[in-house]
Structures are given as structure tokens and as C-alpha cells.
Design an enzyme around this catalytic site. Structure first.
Site, PDB file in Angstrom:
ATOM      1  N   GLU A  34      -1.868   1.525  -0.912  1.00 24.76           N
ATOM      2  CA  GLU A  34      -1.034   2.171   0.104  1.00 24.76           C
ATOM      3  C   GLU A  34      -1.901   3.087   0.975  1.00 24.76           C
ATOM      4  O   GLU A  34      -1.636   3.272   2.159  1.00 24.76           O
ATOM      5  CB  GLU A  34       0.103   2.911  -0.603  1.00 24.76           C
ATOM      6  N   GLN A 124       8.839  16.095  -6.193  1.00 23.01           N
ATOM      7  CA  GLN A 124       8.581  14.957  -7.084  1.00 23.01           C
ATOM      8  C   GLN A 124       7.164  14.995  -7.663  1.00 23.01           C
ATOM      9  O   GLN A 124       6.920  14.442  -8.720  1.00 23.01           O
ATOM     10  CB  GLN A 124       8.812  13.644  -6.339  1.00 23.01           C
ATOM     11  N   HIS A 307      12.643   2.719  -3.821  1.00 22.45           N
ATOM     12  CA  HIS A 307      12.159   4.101  -3.924  1.00 22.45           C
ATOM     13  C   HIS A 307      12.134   4.579  -5.363  1.00 22.45           C
ATOM     14  O   HIS A 307      11.169   5.179  -5.829  1.00 22.45           O
ATOM     15  CB  HIS A 307      13.020   5.035  -3.077  1.00 22.45           C
ATOM     16  N   LEU A 308      13.216   4.293  -6.059  1.00 16.11           N
ATOM     17  CA  LEU A 308      13.283   4.691  -7.460  1.00 16.11           C
ATOM     18  C   LEU A 308      12.171   3.992  -8.245  1.00 16.11           C
ATOM     19  O   LEU A 308      11.514   4.605  -9.097  1.00 16.11           O
ATOM     20  CB  LEU A 308      14.665   4.313  -8.016  1.00 16.11           C
ATOM     21  N   ASP A 310       9.218   3.061  -7.456  1.00 17.47           N
ATOM     22  CA  ASP A 310       7.852   3.610  -7.417  1.00 17.47           C
ATOM     23  C   ASP A 310       7.804   5.044  -7.918  1.00 17.47           C
ATOM     24  O   ASP A 310       6.759   5.535  -8.307  1.00 17.47           O
ATOM     25  CB  ASP A 310       7.199   3.401  -6.040  1.00 17.47           C
ATOM     26  N   HIS A 333       3.612   0.717  -2.470  1.00 21.06           N
ATOM     27  CA  HIS A 333       3.655   2.006  -3.159  1.00 21.06           C
ATOM     28  C   HIS A 333       3.627   1.816  -4.671  1.00 21.06           C
ATOM     29  O   HIS A 333       2.920   2.533  -5.376  1.00 21.06           O
ATOM     30  CB  HIS A 333       4.924   2.784  -2.774  1.00 21.06           C
TER      31      HIS A 333
END
Lengths: 374, 558
Positions: A34, A124, A307-308, A310, A333
Site C-alpha cells: 500500500e 486505531q 475496512h474491518l 484490514d 491494505h
């Protein structure tokens, strides 16, 4: 029970082992995969968690303005403060960073990301680390809570946190002030209890379970509420079968802004898809972005949205050490994250088992010794 | 490294766009600066005028929102007219001088997008001249080379004038350097080539080196002034921040000397009633000028050597060392080498302080600088007293002829010269120094120098009692040029006084009519038809003179 492979890595009880002092350094090429902020954030968390010094080169190489930007630097400083790290190259525009972590300490922290930066991304990054501190923590992070190219506060609160709770984490979070691009000025507060080894349990998210509630939400600050109304209405119309609850409101924020999102609350997971209003973006476009994400998710049927998928990897490694979840197609990602985890924890096993249609895959993560139980 | 920025509130640009929360969608340069992703300021100095207080408050708030970890420091700076170059430059210059820029500990930036164009130019100039430190920042609403709208954040550009690629600016630097040299000469346009070359070297050393400088030369040659100017130059360049401490070692004796220089603890000796930090400490971070260093005692020499080498010393009666990081200039009119040979001066101290040694010539060695120095002294006098004092032409000519005459020794150098001018200026009536005043001064100087080879500094206290006429008869007078050397025997003193002034007006005039107009300025008003040149011609004829002869005398004088 989870067993760790090496005493120098992710020691039991959540407190970095004294042996970490001589832990071998990790060299990473920041331009790989990424190639942006994700690799930095993941490696910062893992460096603090494993006690292994990090040497990162080519940070954001090849970008128009390479090197650390303010929100990256905010993450570096935040993790450094939490684990008493010595840093070199922690400057704006720096393309190399060496990061030598010390012991993780809980306590009261305040991190300022700055207007355009995402407070959620910093949250996060620090959260898995703070969970491994011997003391509880109270953290205030100021910056953007609803900015493009970053998870929104609502995703963080409704989708991400419940999965951490499921891993045994005790975290409370609130958002006393929203922060939109460009003004920012939002705030996220976290209250983190030290992770209790006795609460550790293998993480499993293989099915969504039944849909319990579906909601469409649209918020505005400083601009006409009609914009939020229209966005909500468009989504209501597009998914009559979901029978959305509808929530449209004005929120407090120093600057103007607009966000819209759909929450799908299943038994095992709440999936959140959001879109941020921008100055020259029509409300229709904003709503359609959410619509496309929801459609894709429902079609795939995998419980972990991209999203969750990664963002679960680091908490799994930090807390339980083992987990399995079903997700959609690999994203850059994700694969980058896997590589970073493997570099820090060479014996970690990350296995991907794709469904025949390739639309979804099961990911298994284990830090166990060969032959150890997963 | 912490970063700080200095920026003017933009009364137009920062107020740009809609009111209310929507203002965030508009590009406002100062707020945009706080929104950059790859630029961050720990400190933001926002200069505003009181009439824009409301806007300033709102901009300060928005900068804090956009960048919570930036400390915003609003600073009031009033401009009566933001387009008045003199005023704006002066105020910004004063701001730059008054502020102690911690250039070592901080990266400084100067934002040049806001404020009037005049203010922007002034900021640029002050940055270029190092009065304002660091790099320039320019903000703009759109991306480079295109009209691409970059939103409220816009873009920015950093301009570092230190970089050699700014060629045109490098040329300006050369002119700035000339200014530095001029400032070392106290603004005096000196003509002596050797002296000018010396000052150029001093400038290079002053700007590039922190090492001690030794100034030698006769007393009154201007060592102390040069030391102060080196200090001022270094300060303007940000090379030092502390004070200028000027000490004449000849005035220090015994315990008092040690204590004055190195300080003492209370009770260190009789009379030491309280702690005293001492002059070395006072010069911490600044510049210490030790004049007449050859007069320093052996103990003080030893202590000074250590203070130079290690930046520490032991105050009298103290068991704790004091620290002081000072730059040093020493002055002497003695031959320190001879003093070393005679055992009066430490050789190690000498070799420490004479790495850069400059000998300032006495006034007699640079007589071509007398005229510029005369102008300079008069300007200084005028600036001090607020008067407009000048020589009349003849008097000036007379004074210079005497001052430049190799027979005038100028033993007291610039100190004596300065005293001369001060006396002339003090005694002059009506803002004009006349020939008579000059003659009187010349007489005083002759009396003084014929009395003895007096030490120059007594020049100041010389009594001013000489008779003007006596001086006038003994020495060459410009009237002698036109009337013959024996003129004083042929005409009355009464007449000569008037003639001197008439001759002076004639020399200063292009035509006889012009001279006549000036000479008869009052009485001509009462006449129906004036013929001033005729009146003048008749007057001059009594002395056997004509306008033409006087004007010719002017030509030859020039």
C-alpha cells in the site's frame, strides 16, 4: 489457550517482557504494498507490542510530497509517547524513521492530529497498544472524525469496537465533538482497561447472523439540513427491503460538514458504510457511494467488510493471538498488513482460504508454535 | 526542532469568503497555513491592527481549531498607513530588533502573502537582511501552474533566501554587504584606501568569526567606536544577542579590577557589601570590549585567559565558578610584543587575543577622511541637538585648509577632531559657523599644541579663550587671496567683517544679480526699481574688487 512462540514476542500478560530489550530490529521498506500511512501505523503498533525496534525507510516514497505528513507524525508521536520510544527522523517530510520502543505505559494522554488528519486512524493505532499497558488509560485525540479516506467515528464506534469487545477488550469510546474536513476540531475520547489474559478468547467472525436492525444516518454541521434529508431519502428509496430506521440531525462541530452512513446490525457484526460530503460534491453522489458499498457487501455475504478486514488483524495479534474471519476480496491494505505482521512475528501464521468464486475468503491468524493449538 | 512563524493578519484575504461556518470552505491564507499536511508550526505570531481585532480573534480561533498544538500569539502592530513605506518598514524593523529570535533552537518562517504590498516587500527585505530570521512562506489558493482549486487549504511555497540559486538576490546581498561596511565606518564615506581595505577585512572577520579581535593604534583613533559597530553588525546579523560591555582597563586597579571584571561574592573584601556579577558575566552572550588591555594586572591577565579559553572564571571570594560565553575585542595603544618581552604582558594571552589584529591609523595618516568626518560630526551634532548647523562656505574652506595642512598634527586623533567640531558648533551663532569662529578655533588649537605635546585627551578641557582677530591675522585668510596678504593693514577690521560675508555670498552665487538679491533682500523691497548688481559693484569697487574676481576665486577654490 493461546501460546506464544517466542518469549521475545508478544509476551503473556500484556506487559512487554524484559527480554524485549535485546529484541532484534525490524527493517521495513515503506514503499512496499500500500506504501502509505497504513504500513507506518501497523508497524508502529507492532513495534510497541513486540518491543522490536523499527527501522522504516522510503516512507511514502513516490508520492507527490513524500515522507511523513502531519497525521502520520501524530501517530508516531502518540505511540512513541505511550511506549517511551526513542525516535529518529520523527519530522515532517522525513522518509526514514527509526523507532526504539520501551515499556508500554497507560495513563492520561492527549494527541492532536491537526485539522485534516484523522483522529480515528490514530485511535486505531494506539488502541491495541494501550490494551497491553499494565495501567488503564484515558485518551483524548483531537482532529478529524469524519474526513475522506479514513474510517469515520461511526464506523469506529459501531463496527470496529464491538469486535474488540468480542476479543475481550474493555474499551469505552465517545465523540464529544465531530470534526469534518477542512476545519477539523473534533475529538475522540477512549477509556481503556488493561487487557486481562483470562478474557482472551479466539476470535471468530465467520457469519453475519441475522439482520436485526438497519439504519440510515445523515448528519450536518453549519449547512442546510435539507442536504442530509435528501441523502437519507435517496438511500431509503434504494433499499426498501432493508426498512431503514432514519436518523437525520445536526451535530456540533467547529466547521461545516456532512456525512451519511448505513449501519447494518447483524447478530455477529455491525457493518457501517459511510460517505463524507465535500464542498463540490452533489448530495446524490455522496449517497450513491454508500449505496454501492452496501450493495457490494450484501452481495458478497462475508461478515467482515473491507475496512474491518484490514483493521482486525492487529488487534487479533495483540490480544488473543488467534482468530478467524470471513471477508471479501483481498485489498492492498490487507495484504500489506499481513506482510508487516509476518515481518515482526516471523512465526505468525496467516492463512487465506478462498471460496471457489473468489468473492470471499476465510482468513486464519495464529501466533502458535508449529503444532500448537489454534 | 520547534518551528515558529511570523505573519501579518490579512484584513482582506483572511476575511475572504462567507461568514459563519461556511468560512471554512474559503481559502484564508493564515488559517490555510495551519491546515497544511506537511507543515506545522509550534508557534504562530499573528500581527494585527486594533481596527481588525474582531477578524484577528476569529482567525486566531480558527488556527487553534485547525492546529490545536499550535500556540497562537496575537501581537498588536498599528500602522497609521499600511502603504507608507517608511512607517511600515520602521515598525517591522523595530519589531525585528526588539524580538530576540532564538535562531539556534527554532526554525523560523515569515509569511509574506498577507498585509499590504508594502508590508510584504518590507518583510522580504527584512528577511533578506537577516533582521527577520528563517525562510519565507508564500501561500496561494490554487495548485502550481494551473487554476486547480485546492480548496480552503490551498498550497504553499517555502523560499529560502539562503540558497544560492536565488542569484538576483545574491547580487543584492553584495549591496547589503556594502551597507555592513558602511555601518562599520559609522556611515562615514571614508576615502582613505588603506583604511577602507582594513574595514572590509574587519567586516569579513566580524561576520564569519567569533574569535577575539585586537584593535591597536593611537588613542582617539576610534577603537572603541569600531568595537561597538562590530557589535551592532553582529547583533543585526543574529550572531549574538547579549549586551555590549565596554571597559577601559586603565581605570581598573587592584581588587576593584578583579571584582569589576570577574565579580565578587559579598564580603570578598572590605567594601564588597553585596554580590556583584562582574562585567564578564554582563557580557554573557554579547561582546566585551577591553580597551587598554595592556594596563591589566598579572592576576587579571591570568583569569582573563582562562575565561577566554574555558568560558568560566572564579569570582572574587567565590568557590563556585561562573560561566560566561562572550565575544571579545581588545584595544591597546601599547606595543604588547614589547610588553611581553619586558615581562609585563602574558605571551599566552597575547597569542589568544591577537589572532585578528588590526591597526587603526591616526587621523594624520588619513587626512582625506577629514572632510567626510567633518560632515559626519556635524550631522551627529544636528541629530543630537535638533538644530540645523552648517559652515558658511568660506569658513568651511578655511577649516579644511587648516585641518588638512600637514603642519596640523592631530595628535589626539578623532577624539581631538570631535572636540574641535563640538567647540565650533557650540560657539557658532545663528546656526552658521563663520570664518571668525574657525579662526578662533584654529588659534585655540595652536596655543594648545604649541604649549606642549599634550596628551590628546586634555583636548576636551582646553580653554576656549583665544581672540578671533589675532588668529585671523596670523594665518592665511581667503580675503588675502583677493586683497593681498597685507589686507589687514590696509582696511579696518570693521570693514573686513562685512566684506567677508559679502565675498562669501558672491562666491555662493552664480551671477552678480543673484548675489545682490541676497545681499539687499530687505532694502530692495522699498525701491521702485532695484539694481542690486550695481549696488554690489559699487561696494566692491571700494576694495578694488569685482564680482568677477570673487567668482573666479570660487572657481579656483573648487
Amino acid at each position: 489457550m493461546i501460546s506464544y512462540h517466542s518469549s521475545s514476542e508478544l509476551p503473556r500478560g500484556g506487559v512487554p517482557h524484559p527480554a524485549t530489550a535485546e529484541a532484534s530490529p525490524v527493517f521495513l521498506d515503506g514503499s512496499f504494498g500500500e506504501g502509505g500511512g497504513q504500513i507506518l501505523r501497523t508497524s508502529l503498533s507492532l513495534s510497541a507490542l513486540t518491543g522490536r525496534p523499527l527501522q522504516l525507510e522510503n516512507i511514502r516514497a513516490g508520492r507527490e510530497k513524500p515522507g511523513l505528513k502531519r497525521q502520520h507524525l501524530a501517530a508516531v508521536k502518540a505511540v512513541a509517547e505511550i511506549c517511551g520510544a526513542k525516535t529518529d527522523g520523527a519530522e515532517l517530510g522525513s522518509t526514514t524513521l527509526s523507532f526504539s520502543p520501551g515499556a508500554i505505559r497507560g495513563g492520561a494522554y492527549r494527541f492532536d492530529v491537526g485539522s485534516a488528519g484523522s483522529a480515528t486512524l490514530v485511535a486505531q493505532t494506539v488502541l491495541p497498544v494501550l490494551l497491553r499497558a499494565p495501567e488503564p488509560s484515558e485518551v483524548a485525540i483531537t482532529g478529524g472524525t469524519h474526513v475522506p479516506w479514513a474510517p469515520t467515528w461511526d464506523f469506529f464506534a459501531e463496527s470496529y469496537l464491538p469486535q474488540l469487545h468480542a476479543m475481550g477488550a474493555r474499551v469505552e469510546a465517545e465523540c464529544p465533538m465531530r470534526g469534518f474536513y477542512p476545519a477539523g476540531g473534533g475529538e475522540i475520547r477512549l477509556r481503556v482497561e488493561p487487557f486481562n489474559e483470562a478474557d482472551a478468547r479466539p476470535f471468530a467472525l465467520e457469519k453475519t447472523g441475522a439482520l436485526r436492525r438497519a439504519r440510515v444516518s445523515a448528519i450536518v454541521s453549519g449547512i442546510q439540513i435539507a442536504i442530509a434529508e435528501t441523502e437519507a431519502d435517496i438511500l431509503m428509496e434504494k433499499f426498501p427491503e432493508l426498512a431503514f430506521e432514519r436518523e437525520v440531525r445536526e451535530v456540533e462541530s467547529p466547521g461545516p460538514g456532512n456525512a451519511v452512513w448505513v449501519s447494518l446490525e447483524f447478530e455477529r457484526v455491525t457493518a457501517v458504510f459511510s460517505s463524507i460530503g465535500e464542498y463540490d460534491l452533489s448530495r446524490k453522489t455522496v449517497a450513491h457511494r454508500v449505496m454501492n458499498a452496501v450493495r457490494k457487501y450484501l452481495k458478497t455475504g462475508a461478515p467482515a467488510c473491507p475496512h474491518l478486514a484490514d483493521q482486525l488483524v492487529v488487534p487479533i495479534v495483540a490480544l488473543g493471538g488467534a482468530g478467524v474471519f470471513v471477508k471479501g476480496k483481498d485489498t492492498l491494505h490487507e495484504t500489506t498488513n499481513w506482510e508487516v505482521v509476518r515481518t515482526f512475528l516471523p512465526d505468525a501464521r496467516i492463512e487465506r482460504e478462498a471460496e471457489p468464486d473468489c468473492a470471499s475468503a476465510t482468513l486464519r491468524i495464529a501466533l502458535a508454535e508449529p503444532g500448537g493449538k489454534v | 526542532m520547534k518551528t515558529s512563524i511570523i505573519s501579518l493578519l490579512g484584513s482582506t484575504l483572511d476575511a475572504h469568503g462567507p461568514r459563519g461556518k461556511d468560512r471554512w470552505n474559503a481559502w484564508r491564507p493564515n488559517v490555510a497555513l495551519a491546515m497544511q499536511e506537511d507543515l506545522h508550526f509550534d508557534e504562530f505570531h499573528l500581527l494585527y491592527q486594533s481596527q481588525f481585532k474582531g477578524l484577528a480573534d476569529s482567525v486566531v480561533r480558527d488556527i487553534r481549531t485547525a492546529s490545536p498544538d499550535t500556540v497562537v500569539v496575537p501581537e498588536l502592530m498599528e500602522f497609521d498607513d499600511p502603504w507608507d513605506f517608511g512607517e511600515v518598514y520602521g515598525k517591522l524593523y523595530d519589531y525585528a530588533l526588539a524580538r530576540r529570535f532564538d535562531r539556534e533552537e527554532r526554525d523560523w518562517y515569515v509569511h509574506i502573502t498577507t498585509g499590504s504590498h508594502v508590508a510584504q516587500i518590507c518583510l522580504f527585505l527584512l528577511n533578506e537582511s537577516h533582521h527577520l530570521p528563517g525562510k519565507l512562506v508564500q501561500t496561494s489558493p490554487s495548485g502550481k501552474g494551473s487554476k486547480r482549486n485546492c480548496g480552503p487549504r490551498g498550497t504553499y511555497r517555502v523560499i529560502d533566501l539562503e540558497l544560492s540559486r536565488y542569484d538576483a538576490l545574491a547580487r543584492r546581498f553584495a549591496s547589503e554587504k556594502r551597507d555592513d561596511i558602511t555601518s562599520l565606518k559609522g556611515g562615514i564615506e571614508t576615502r582613505n584606501a588603506a583604511f577602507n581595505a582594513l574595514i572590509e577585512t574587519v567586516e569579513r572577520v566580524a561576520v564569519r568569526s567569533r574569535d577575539p579581535i585586537l584593535l591597536t593604534g593611537p588613542t582617539g583613533a576610534g577603537k572603541s567606536q569600531l568595537a561597538r559597530r562590530v557589535y551592532e553588525l553582529r547583533k543585526a546579523k543574529g550572531l549574538l544577542q547579549g549586551a555590549f560591555v565596554d571597559v577601559n582597563c586603565a581605570t581598573l586597579r587592584g581588587d576593584q579590577a578583579t571584582s569589576a571584571l570577574f565579580g565578587h561574592r559579598k564580603g570578598a573584601y572590605t567594601g564588597a557589601a553585596a554580590d556583584r556579577p562582574g562585567l564578564l558575566k554582563a557580557a554573557d552572550g554579547g561582546l566585551l570590549f577591553l580597551d587598554e588591555i595592556g594596563e591589566l594586572g598579572a592576576d587579571e591577565q591570568a583569569m582573563l585567559l582562562r575565561a577566554i579559553e574555558e568560558k568560566r572564571f572564579l569570582p572574587l571570594g567565590s568557590d563556585k565558578e561562573a560561566e560566561s560565553d562572550f565575544q571579545l575585542i581588545c584595544g591597546t595603544n601599547r606595543d604588547l610584543r614589547a610588553d611581553v618581552a619586558a615581562g609585563r604582558f602574558r605571551e599566552d594571552l597575547l597569542s589568544r587575543i591577537d589572532l585578528w589584529s588590526f591597526r587603526l591609523p591616526g587621523l594624520a595618516e588619513r587626512r582625506e577622511d577629514i572632510e567626510p568626518n567633518l560632515d559626519y560630526e556635524l550631522e551627529q551634532w544636528n541629530a543630537r541637538t535638533g538644530k540645523r548647523l552648517s559652515f558658511n562656505k568660506e569658513a568651511r574652506r578655511r577649516f579644511l585648509a587648516w585641518a588638512l595642512d600637514p603642519a596640523t598634527p592631530w595628535r589626539g586623533n578623532f577624539r581631538e577632531f570631535n572636540a574641535c567640531v563640538t567647540r565650533l558648533a557650540t560657539l557658532a551663532d545663528g546656526g552658521r559657523i563663520a570664518v571668525a569662529d574657525v579662526e578662533a578655533e584654529i588659534a585655540r588649537s595652536h596655543v594648545a599644541s604649541s604649549k606642549s605635546h599634550v596628551e590628546s585627551r586634555t583636548c576636551n578641557s582646553r580653554p576656549a579663550t583665544c581672540d578671533a582677530a589675532e588668529g585671523g591675522q596670523r594665518l592665511s585668510d581667503p580675503l588675502a587671496d583677493v586683497l593681498g596678504a597685507d589686507f589687514a593693514e590696509r582696511f579696518d577690521r570693521f570693514d573686513l567683517a562685512q566684506l567677508r560675508d559679502v565675498a562669501e555670498v558672491c562666491r555662493a552665487s552664480r551671477t552678480a544679480a543673484e548675489a545682490g538679491k541676497r545681499l539687499f533682500a530687505v532694502s530692495r523691497l522699498a525701491k521702485k526699481t532695484a539694481n542690486d548688481s550695481d549696488r554690489l559693484a559699487k561696494y566692491l569697487a571700494k576694495f578694488g574688487l569685482s564680482f568677477r574676481t570673487l567668482a573666479a576665486d570660487r572657481e579656483s577654490a573648487n
